[in-house]
Design a protein around this motif. Sequence first.
Motif, PDB file in Angstrom:
ATOM      1  N   CYS A  98      -6.641   5.916   4.536  1.00 31.51           N
ATOM      2  CA  CYS A  98      -5.358   6.370   4.007  1.00 31.51           C
ATOM      3  C   CYS A  98      -4.790   5.368   3.038  1.00 31.51           C
ATOM      4  N   GLN A  99      -5.358   4.233   3.282  1.00 30.93           N
ATOM      5  CA  GLN A  99      -5.046   3.199   2.200  1.00 30.93           C
ATOM      6  C   GLN A  99      -5.638   3.430   0.774  1.00 30.93           C
ATOM      7  N   VAL A 100      -6.832   3.610   0.944  1.00 30.50           N
ATOM      8  CA  VAL A 100      -7.846   3.991  -0.306  1.00 30.50           C
ATOM      9  C   VAL A 100      -7.218   5.323  -0.929  1.00 30.50           C
ATOM     10  N   ALA A 101      -7.024   6.302  -0.169  1.00 36.97           N
ATOM     11  CA  ALA A 101      -6.089   7.512  -0.783  1.00 36.97           C
ATOM     12  C   ALA A 101      -4.962   7.241  -1.532  1.00 36.97           C
ATOM     13  N   SER A 102      -4.168   6.264  -0.672  1.00 37.00           N
ATOM     14  CA  SER A 102      -3.071   5.940  -1.309  1.00 37.00           C
ATOM     15  C   SER A 102      -2.913   5.342  -2.791  1.00 37.00           C
TER      16      SER A 102
END
Length: 676
Positions: free
Chosen positions: A334-338
């Motif tokens: 989720c953090q990478v996608a953000s």
Amino acid sequence: MEATTPAASSVPRRLLDRVVVAFALWTLLANVVVLSGGTLRQLVTAAGVGAVLVLAGRVALRRRGAAASTTGARAIQLPLEVEDDSRPSAPWRFGAVAAALAIAGMYLASGSAIALWAAALGMMLVLAARELTLPGARGPAHVGGSRALPGRGWTLGLALVCAACVVVALVAHRPNFDDAVYVHIAVVAADFPDLALLTTDTLHGLDGPSAMLDLYRAQSFELLAGAVAWLTGLAAIDVAHFVFPALASALVPLAYARVLRVLVPRRWFWALVVAMLFLLCVGDTSRGFANFGFVRIQQGKAIFLSAGLPLCIAYALEFARTPTRASWLSLAACQVASIGLTSTAIWQAPAVSVMALLAVTFARRGGLRPFATGLAASGYCVALGLALRGGVDPALMSFRLEESPLFEGALSDVLGSGAIVAAVFACVLAVWGLADSALVRRVAVVFALGFLSLPWNPVASEWMAASITGASTYWRVFWLLPVPLFVGIALTAALAFERVPIGLRVGGVAVLSFGVLFVAPTTQALSAANGVALHAPGRKVDPDAFAAARGVVEHTPASGVALTPGDVGPWVPTLHGHPLLFAVRPMYAKLLASSLGEEEAERRVRLVALVSRGRLVGSRRDALVEFVRALERGEFQSVVFDAGARAADEVRDALARAGFERRGTYASFELWTAQP
């Protein structure tokens, strides 16, 4: 845990998980390709090969029967269902709500941002100390005995909310000039698939990469739009303004539902409805939550604020409560996608994740191990931020459009002033007293205290701007405070008062919600007063200015240069085969002062103002002299000016004397081009 029917409750979860993982993998590939000087063709090829390998791996795992063992990864054993024996006494809860209302009233009376901050910070420090000293406070922060509302009806309701959000996102049109860069990145990627990505200034024709491009090297959302446009033959602006909003707007309620199911499982649906109404109603400021919601969902940063941040909170809470390999990977993904959505996520995604982890683990025995493991999920964000930090021009960090104080300006930029600020802070500060579980109380305290202690702090604001956020985007510190989430929880808290008749509870929620969502705001987000036009789905542009931009592209060679008004220039780069721009926006010219030189940047700003409607920059006579000299030097192959500009007649005469011909009129805009 949740008692929903598996077939009904698991579909939204699986959908979100797969979207997040897929986009995270795309972002990782895009970062590698961009930082190594690769092209869109190489990125798409790598993504295709990666997709085949992932699918093959999944098939192989299923054949071996290993899928079950993967999803059921060994967890750190923690109790998941315990009675919440740390509930504060009634005087404390009533006192907290009364204090929140008093602070809101104080702000209404004084209008002082510093007084609001000081009072809110003091209140949160007291509540944090009280939370740590409550009986049983060192137990797990789980919802004792509460179970999610069962049945397929709630999932159907969620589907209807998603459908309504998609409709709003498609029919609500609020043009935004930031598309000049975001859609342009997709346009260039699709037009030149063998050009090294984000290495050349294709807006102004500067040699080498401009300083602006450093801001977007981590982002992959615009490159995905370019890849879709290249592969399908669709115009990049149609992908960005129609295809992506239809998909992204459905993710927003799914993301909020995910975190609300954890925090308030008995009333998650009604809290979700209120949160979505907040994003549809409160349009007091152009930088507010609603104006970065469905009316601007075509941009990655709006998706991050509206869906990415709630998802980071949800995944962090899920991992902290049940630390498994699967939940850790979801949090990291989720953090990478953000990051792929906006470079702001490089610091904000880890920040909200850490606060969510703290909310579960800060008062629990043995909570250090899952907290430390959760921190490791932010490793990629931290590493990428450090890698890119050295390449960012210091001038970009200090650049500011307004001279208003950072601290006060952030509040007015995001929330506005008056009743809506008071209403929002009353909701945020009252959540602790209204909470029906330890988890909600701790989330309320940790997020409010984390936001007030450093990011939005009058003493630390200059440091934050210079070191982390940049001065021009310091106001985004307010994104760390999940305002729609807290508003939804606070306004539906009465539904948990089971001793009160249901009619009174529903009536109270309705009255409070109406007051906060429709009375307190001065501008409704979907109204014409907010610059929103409601009509059939299509491009989110100003029709007249966009028609003029199309005329520029049609009558100007791609190697030429066009001088355009501030209303027209931002739309030219969103079209395929466009020429270079003398200045896309005055703001961009100022940002590029380190590349252009201060004098040249100011000249470009003056000439754009000369052909635009509104106040001139500097002397009218001097601007006209510069314009004539530029025509004599052949700097422009086409010129668009607004017939309502103060110097329109002189500009028209100068163009005629220079041998330019009028090619078209688009409402008040006139297009003139040099003779072959």
